[in-house]
Design a protein around this motif. Sequence first.
Motif, PDB file in Angstrom:
ATOM      1  N   LEU A 123     -36.869  44.653  28.635  1.00 27.20           N
ATOM      2  CA  LEU A 123     -36.134  45.894  28.458  1.00 27.20           C
ATOM      3  C   LEU A 123     -36.289  46.403  27.025  1.00 27.20           C
ATOM      4  CD1 LEU A 123     -34.531  47.135  30.698  1.00 27.20           C
ATOM      5  CD2 LEU A 123     -32.493  46.071  29.773  1.00 27.20           C
TER       6      LEU A 123
ATOM      7  N   ALA B 153     -34.600  49.831  22.463  1.00 27.48           N
ATOM      8  CA  ALA B 153     -34.128  51.153  22.054  1.00 27.48           C
ATOM      9  C   ALA B 153     -32.964  51.631  22.916  1.00 27.48           C
ATOM     10  CB  ALA B 153     -35.273  52.160  22.130  1.00 27.48           C
ATOM     11  N   PHE B 154     -32.892  51.134  24.133  1.00 29.57           N
ATOM     12  CA  PHE B 154     -31.802  51.561  25.013  1.00 29.57           C
ATOM     13  C   PHE B 154     -30.477  51.000  24.533  1.00 29.57           C
ATOM     14  CE2 PHE B 154     -35.136  51.960  28.454  1.00 29.57           C
ATOM     15  CZ  PHE B 154     -35.092  53.349  28.447  1.00 29.57           C
ATOM     16  N   LEU B 155     -29.454  51.795  24.755  1.00 30.43           N
ATOM     17  CA  LEU B 155     -28.110  51.384  24.384  1.00 30.43           C
ATOM     18  C   LEU B 155     -27.709  50.116  25.131  1.00 30.43           C
ATOM     19  CD1 LEU B 155     -25.234  52.529  23.136  1.00 30.43           C
ATOM     20  CD2 LEU B 155     -24.814  52.942  25.556  1.00 30.43           C
ATOM     21  N   HIS B 156     -27.198  49.160  24.402  1.00 30.65           N
ATOM     22  CA  HIS B 156     -26.629  47.973  25.025  1.00 30.65           C
ATOM     23  C   HIS B 156     -25.149  47.915  24.703  1.00 30.65           C
ATOM     24  CE1 HIS B 156     -30.686  46.881  25.909  1.00 30.65           C
ATOM     25  NE2 HIS B 156     -30.330  45.721  26.421  1.00 30.65           N
TER      26      HIS B 156
END
Lengths: 246, 246
Positions: free
Chosen positions: B18, B21-24
């Motif tokens: 994953l 860069a994606f919000l976690h």
Amino acid sequence: MPRHTPDQPPDTQPTAPLPAAFLHAAVTVDLVVFTILDADLKILLIQRREPPFVGHWALPGGFLRSDGGLGEDLDAAARRELQEETGLPPAGMYLAQLGTYGKPDRDPRGRVVSVAYFALVRPDLAPFVAAGGDAANATWHSVSELARLSLAFDHAAMIAAAQARLRQELDTTGIAFELVPATFTTPELRAVHDVIKGIPSDPGNFRRKFQAMITDGLIEQAPGKRITGGKPAMVYRFRQQPTESS
Amino acid sequence: MPRHTPDQPPDTQPTAPLPAAFLHAAVTVDLVVFTILDADLKILLIQRREPPFVGHWALPGGFLRSDGGLGEDLDAAARRELQEETGLPPAGMYLAQLGTYGKPDRDPRGRVVSVAYFALVRPDLAPFVAAGGDAANATWHSVSELARLSLAFDHAAMIAAAQARLRQELDTTGIAFELVPATFTTPELRAVHDVIKGIPSDPGNFRRKFQAMITDGLIEQAPGKRITGGKPAMVYRFRQQPTESS
DNA sequence: CCAAAAGTGTTAACAGTACACCCATGG
DNA sequence: CCATGGGTGTACTGTTAACACTTTTGG
């Protein structure tokens, strides 16, 4: 029984940062978008181009964006994705949270928690949605033909839940109004019920329930008539704004 | 219309990790636990000891654990928290997902998405819950007195949603059975309805609905009678297991 | 004038409500 | 034998369901 005595107002409390030891998951929103086309209940699916599930059909949706700060609201993300994938204005469209899916192995890329929403598109707008948006290859699928498709992730479960909810809310809320154009006739609204319920209802009895909504001030007559091959039907519209999402 | 031709089975596809860069977000479960005590609808609250909202009352709940791997299932986490905070066995207790709350600023420590559940505890078990568990200071609060308390986070909204759902499911599902002991009488089940609805119902008419459930095979008579000061009431029990969570 | 479809009328069955009344127990 | 509360009977009312019938258009 202990008394309620907060030490200090919550806003001015020191905000210790979140321990990194806690699990952090990626968050997505997935949309079950319904419409009625050709007297059939349809949902919007896109075909995946990236792994995992390349080539499989999937619900439109995507990851929450961080936008530099804390990230966007769940509802806002759902509306944004809906707009991006359908090209329709995000406001004035029925959108409600359906449920959250978070099995650890539901996404092979890692831990992803997905918040499923369900949305309703008026049939007069439905033909335009597939064209616009950045989701290539978005098409309407009849719900009766979904069994043949192998859907990505746990999207089949989401669709099943959405369909159950649609059926349930049909006779408890004014949700049927979200699946007809701004002006409509009695038989048009009846067709929405029939398609969702799966069985045809009596035209005469339905008209009486319709009449009750008129006397309740929910619906008012609009100018014009609709020609359908028999006796022309009167046209109606809503008096108050149709139900908005939360 | 494009055909459905997956390149390869999903299980054998390369699982690209994953993108970071994606919000976690951190994920919590919060539990709205209802019971009926002293002919009053009550919910379980704990008093916070750690910031933020020190001293405020809050719903029991907590962060998802990572347990080394991908972490635990949402439902499993809810059951675990319920057991930890109440000391009751996690199985055989009604537990259902309510909704997910994810406003970016809902927790001052950072981005936290919370999945709210609602649970029902049988009144014969309710007196024991506050004692056990690692959640110190867990007490039952009458829902009519919640307005005075300033609750932590957006827990007031969760409670409102849970109460609405409880009311709604009362007459559509067999949820009332989760709020009486394993054996019960007609007036006992009626009391559950009355407390949740807020208005007393007719004893005679309620008995008839009760009778219908007996002839439907949902309920059967159990040995013994219950003495309450007047005519003794017959005792009943369920034939099939009461509703379990999903 | 005939077919098609909208809308009206009529009636029977059912469910929900109110309330009078009978029954079994403890004091 | 009386107060208390469980349980039954019954009449009334509103809602739903089934279906015959009238109305208004196009061909």
